[in-house]
Design an enzyme around this catalytic site. Structure first.
Site, PDB file in Angstrom:
ATOM      1  N   GLY A  17       0.763  -1.122  -0.117  1.00  0.00           N
ATOM      2  CA  GLY A  17      -0.015   0.136  -0.178  1.00  0.00           C
ATOM      3  C   GLY A  17       0.828   1.206  -0.005  1.00  0.00           C
ATOM      4  N   SER A  18       0.398   2.321   0.491  1.00  0.00           N
ATOM      5  CA  SER A  18       0.967   3.489   0.405  1.00  0.00           C
ATOM      6  C   SER A  18       1.003   4.147   1.734  1.00  0.00           C
ATOM      7  CB  SER A  18      -0.023   4.360  -0.468  1.00  0.00           C
ATOM      8  OG  SER A  18      -1.443   4.545   0.036  1.00  0.00           O
TER       9      SER A  18
END
Length: 94
Positions: A17-18
């Site tokens: 993810g981020s």
């Protein structure tokens, strides 16, 4: 997946993810719903950042440690784990 990780050691191989990963961990630390620790196979600097910021903003951190694949995959569901201050993971299954 519907599991509550509050106060538990959260064991998953790696994150994907981020920057929302660090924000989510930071919010969990603020709200008192964060896991007691996180164990991964690969280092995730974004996730570690959430713990670091938790220490800076709220005086609370979540230990984030890595294990070798063999050690990681030897952990079974229901194992009682402790992350020591030096990063050592110990099983408390007695």
């Amino acid at each position: 997946s519907g599991e509550v990780v509050t106060g538990k050691i959260f064991v998953f191989p790696f994150s994907k993810g981020s920057s929302t990963g660090s924000r989510s961990l930071l919010e969990g630390i603020r709200a008192g719903t964060a896991p007691a620790g996180i164990i991964n196979i690969k280092v995730d600097p974004i996730l570690a950042l959430g713990s670091i910021l938790g220490g800076e903003f709220y005086g609370k951190t979540v230990p984030v440690v890595t294990l070798s694949e063999d050690d990681f995959y030897s952990i079974a569901d229901g194992d009682h784990l402790v992350i020591e201050p030096d990063g050592t993971v110990r099983r408390m299954n007695e």
